[in-house]
Design an enzyme around this catalytic site. Structure first.
Site, short mmCIF file in Angstrom:
data_model
loop_
_atom_site.label_atom_id
_atom_site.label_comp_id
_atom_site.label_asym_id
_atom_site.label_seq_id
_atom_site.Cartn_x
_atom_site.Cartn_y
_atom_site.Cartn_z
N TYR A 212 1.12 -1.00 -0.11
CA TYR A 212 -0.08 0.04 0.32
C TYR A 212 0.55 1.12 -0.13
CZ TYR A 212 -4.29 -2.58 0.73
OH TYR A 212 -4.45 -3.98 0.76
N CYS A 213 2.08 1.64 -0.67
CA CYS A 213 3.00 2.19 -1.12
C CYS A 213 2.82 2.54 -2.28
CB CYS A 213 3.97 1.83 -0.74
SG CYS A 213 5.34 3.55 -0.81
N GLY A 214 2.87 4.55 -2.57
CA GLY A 214 2.85 4.80 -3.28
C GLY A 214 3.52 4.45 -4.42
N THR B 68 4.21 1.36 -4.55
CA THR B 68 4.14 0.10 -5.00
C THR B 68 4.37 -0.05 -6.45
OG1 THR B 68 3.54 0.09 -2.82
CG2 THR B 68 3.33 -2.39 -5.08
#
Length: 169
Positions: A37-39, A41
């Protein structure tokens, strides 16, 4: 006796089994802390897959270590992380157990492999891992030769990967 290589370490794989990193002997490895859930990813997984597909037969491996230490962006268990990456990106990197890449008084110490990686290739301003998708490039002899920050696109160091793949063991 320590050789100062990743081969000195054992880590848990996604199934919880202890694995010696000497399995990468003679290979070039990208070691990366990952989060679902990282920008960063999508761009990182997509580019790591492209590099893996292009260079796997020549000896490149991607070693992915889930990490929930930054913004709680990896809440899943390892099996769910593996399924997410396989389904969303059609990619199956070598997936390992969740790690702490930085230690702290309330959470305990960082994983020994990650302490080693940070010692071998320090960061800008300070050595701690600053966010998800910090990437370490390891040569065929197990030596850490480069560190790339979270916002560095994996394809941006493709020339360095090719150079390392050309080196003799």
């Amino acid at each position: 006796m320590s050789t100062g290589t990743i081969y000195d370490f054992q880590v848990k794989d996604a199934a919880g089994e202890l694995v010696s990193l000497d399995k990468y002997s003679g290979l070039v490895v990208i070691i990366v802390n990952v989060a679902s859930y990282c920008g960063l990813t999508n761009s990182n997984y997509n580019q790591l897959k492209v590099l893996n597909d292009k260079y796997y037969s020549r000896g490149l491996r991607v070693a992915a270590f889930p990490c929930n230490q930054f913004g709680f962006q990896e809440p899943f268990c390892e099996a769910d992380v593996g399924n997410f990456v396989k389904e969303k990106f059609a990619f199956e990197p070598d997936l390992y157990g969740k790690v702490l890449v930085n230690g702290g008084p309330l959470i305990g110490g960082a994983d020994p492999l990650w302490e080693f990686l940070k010692k071998e290739q320090g960061g800008t301003l300070f050595d701690a891992i600053k966010w998800n998708f910090t990437k370490f490039l390891v040569n065929r002899k197990g030596k850490v030769v480069a560190r790339y920050g979270p916002s560095t696109d994996p394809k941006s160091f493709e020339d360095e990967i090719e150079r390392l793949l050309e080196e003799k063991q």
